[in-house]
Design an enzyme around this catalytic site. Structure first.
Site, short mmCIF file in Angstrom:
data_model
loop_
_atom_site.label_atom_id
_atom_site.label_comp_id
_atom_site.label_asym_id
_atom_site.label_seq_id
_atom_site.Cartn_x
_atom_site.Cartn_y
_atom_site.Cartn_z
N TRP A 102 3.59 0.55 -31.91
CA TRP A 102 4.41 1.75 -31.19
C TRP A 102 5.83 0.32 -31.14
O TRP A 102 5.83 -0.48 -31.00
CB TRP A 102 4.12 2.05 -30.37
CG TRP A 102 4.23 1.47 -28.58
CD1 TRP A 102 2.55 1.67 -28.48
CD2 TRP A 102 5.38 1.59 -28.05
NE1 TRP A 102 2.64 0.90 -26.83
CE2 TRP A 102 4.75 0.64 -27.16
CE3 TRP A 102 6.81 1.23 -27.73
CZ2 TRP A 102 4.89 0.32 -26.13
CZ3 TRP A 102 7.40 0.75 -27.36
CH2 TRP A 102 6.03 -0.02 -26.20
N GLU A 123 11.80 -6.32 -17.32
CA GLU A 123 11.61 -6.06 -18.68
C GLU A 123 12.85 -7.46 -19.90
O GLU A 123 12.24 -7.63 -20.27
CB GLU A 123 11.24 -4.92 -18.96
CG GLU A 123 10.23 -4.10 -18.72
CD GLU A 123 8.43 -4.54 -19.09
OE1 GLU A 123 8.32 -5.20 -19.82
OE2 GLU A 123 6.82 -4.80 -18.25
N GLU A 155 6.34 -7.98 -25.85
CA GLU A 155 6.95 -7.66 -24.14
C GLU A 155 8.07 -7.03 -24.91
O GLU A 155 8.52 -5.69 -23.87
CB GLU A 155 6.97 -8.77 -23.52
CG GLU A 155 5.37 -8.85 -22.92
CD GLU A 155 5.34 -8.09 -21.44
OE1 GLU A 155 6.11 -7.01 -21.51
OE2 GLU A 155 3.77 -8.18 -21.86
N HIS A 175 9.42 -3.29 -24.63
CA HIS A 175 8.85 -2.58 -23.62
C HIS A 175 10.83 -2.31 -22.50
O HIS A 175 11.04 -1.04 -22.27
CB HIS A 175 8.13 -3.33 -22.14
CG HIS A 175 7.20 -3.51 -22.81
ND1 HIS A 175 6.10 -4.26 -21.88
CD2 HIS A 175 6.40 -2.93 -23.84
CE1 HIS A 175 5.12 -4.39 -22.77
NE2 HIS A 175 5.07 -3.89 -23.28
N GLU A 218 0.90 -9.65 -15.25
CA GLU A 218 0.60 -8.46 -15.84
C GLU A 218 -0.78 -7.44 -15.83
O GLU A 218 -0.26 -5.96 -16.24
CB GLU A 218 -0.59 -9.03 -17.50
CG GLU A 218 0.08 -9.72 -18.53
CD GLU A 218 1.38 -9.11 -19.17
OE1 GLU A 218 1.99 -8.38 -19.38
OE2 GLU A 218 2.06 -9.96 -19.99
N THR A 251 2.13 -4.94 -13.30
CA THR A 251 3.00 -4.37 -13.70
C THR A 251 1.94 -3.14 -15.09
O THR A 251 2.47 -2.65 -14.83
CB THR A 251 3.40 -5.00 -15.11
OG1 THR A 251 3.14 -6.26 -15.95
CG2 THR A 251 4.98 -5.92 -15.26
N ASP A 256 0.14 -1.51 -22.76
CA ASP A 256 0.06 -2.68 -23.54
C ASP A 256 -0.75 -3.93 -22.39
O ASP A 256 -0.19 -5.32 -22.90
CB ASP A 256 1.78 -3.23 -24.18
CG ASP A 256 1.82 -2.53 -25.35
OD1 ASP A 256 0.96 -2.54 -25.60
OD2 ASP A 256 3.12 -2.71 -25.28
N GLU A 257 0.05 -3.51 -21.33
CA GLU A 257 0.61 -4.81 -20.11
C GLU A 257 -1.34 -4.80 -19.71
O GLU A 257 -1.88 -6.24 -19.55
CB GLU A 257 0.92 -4.29 -18.77
CG GLU A 257 2.90 -3.72 -18.89
CD GLU A 257 3.19 -4.48 -19.20
OE1 GLU A 257 3.19 -5.71 -19.36
OE2 GLU A 257 4.37 -4.14 -18.88
N HIS A 276 -2.24 -7.74 -22.32
CA HIS A 276 -2.14 -8.69 -22.46
C HIS A 276 -3.06 -8.95 -20.75
O HIS A 276 -3.19 -11.07 -20.79
CB HIS A 276 -0.76 -8.31 -22.26
CG HIS A 276 0.55 -8.33 -23.02
ND1 HIS A 276 1.23 -7.96 -22.61
CD2 HIS A 276 -0.04 -7.93 -24.29
CE1 HIS A 276 1.81 -7.27 -23.95
NE2 HIS A 276 0.99 -7.21 -25.10
FE LIG Z 1 4.11 -8.06 -19.27
FE LIG Z 2 6.35 -5.69 -20.30
#
Ligand SMILES: [Fe+2]
Ligand SMILES: [Fe+2]
Length: 328
Positions: A35, A78, A115, A118, A168, A171, A200-201, A204
């Protein structure tokens, strides 16, 4: 870190670095399928753009003050990605000058590229929201990048991967909660935005936890000792170094953290639960083949969550909201 230890770390990193293409494929998404911020924002080429922005602003009008403060603080953290990337590039075994590019360099670049979306998405959303003093927010972002940080990891890959695993996960928790709250406050669009960032976090976090697990297989004693050291120092979030113009370093973070605690976006209990989940994930309780120093470190770590819970019960969060320069 002394030279002998650094040399050992380098060997371990070289060994694990061979396998990194597989891990990159597993934990990061192909760019063309990923995305992008504009997928979630009004398209300024559309005739309807202004009307869409008006609707977006309406849906942000009733978001509570603390909620806005947390969202802005999250965005600033971020946006300080240049600091994190340069920090990670300097970790022992990542970027070896004069050697061909390592798998670790590829990882750090690809992770940074993911990242970067974000801060980009949150920043544009906040700009459109009509609730934010963008200049004050940008000043804080510039400060955070210019100040840099010291997160207590040195150039040690073990300490850094413990830190990134923790960070991670933290977040993930906070973006997930801002997503849930956005829905509760009647803004499903913002909820979706925070939700995709949270996922996403989570991906990660899995990657960094895997790096630590792999190191535990080859160098368990040193990894446990590194974990003890990091937990004794406490994991300090990058947001800790955030400041507003004219405000003392530490004060802005304290108010931001109070707002996050009041909303239940990120609390002391979350910190403890993240630690507990990591102890389980890394199977610390049953880890074999470690030396005496690591045994002691393990004992300390296994007892730590309940010790922290006892202290947490006694901390009180101030009721009063602080006035951030970011919100007008
Ligand atoms: Fe992150
Ligand atoms: Fe992030």
């Amino acid at each position: 870190m002394d030279t002998a230890l650094s040399a050992e770390r380098l060997e371990v990193m070289k060994h694990l670095g061979k396998d990194l293409d597989g891990l990159i494929a597993e934990y990061l998404k192909p760019i063309d399928e990923n995305w992008q911020p504009s997928d979630f924002l009004p398209d300024s080429r559309n005739e309807d753009f202004v009307r869409e922005v008006k609707l977006l602003q309406e849906s942000c009008r009733d978001l509570p003050y603390d909620y806005m403060a947390v969202l802005i603080g999250d965005t600033i953290t971020e946006e300080a990605l240049p600091t994190y990337e340069s920090w990670l590039m300097d970790v022992i075994g990542v970027n070896q000058v004069g050697e061909p590019e390592s798998g670790w360099v590829k990882w750090v670049r690809a992770w940074t590229a993911e990242e970067n979306r974000h801060g980009d998405l949150l920043n544009k959303y906040l700009y459109l929201s009509g609730r934010v003093n963008m200049r004050a927010m940008e000043v804080s972002t510039q400060y955070l990048i210019a100040d840099g940080f010291d997160i207590g990891t040195d150039r040690d890959p073990y300490r850094n991967f413990i830190y990134t695993s923790f960070q991670e996960l933290a977040t993930n928790v906070s973006h997930r909660r801002t997503a849930t709250l956005a829905k509760k406050f009647g803004n499903p669009h913002l909820s979706k935005i925070c939700g995709v960032i949270a996922s996403d976090e989570a991906r990660h976090a899995k990657a960094y936890k895997t790096f630590v697990s792999r190191i535990l297989e080859v160098d368990p004693s040193e990894m446990v000792i590194a974990l003890e050291d990091m937990m004794k120092k406490k994991i300090v979030m990058p947001a800790h170094f955030m400041r507003e113009s004219g405000v003392k370093m530490g004060d802005t973070f304290a108010h931001f953290s109070d707002a996050a605690q009041r909303l239940g976006v990120y609390t002391t209990i979350d910190y403890i639960e993240i630690l507990e989940s990591l102890l389980v994930e890394w199977e610390l309780g049953t880890l074999g083949g470690i030396n005496e120093k690591a045994e002691k470190a393990r004992d300390y770590l296994m007892a730590l969550p309940s010790r922290l819970r006892r202290i947490a019960d006694r901390t009180r969060i101030p009721e009063l909201a602080y006035e951030f320069s970011w919100i007008s």
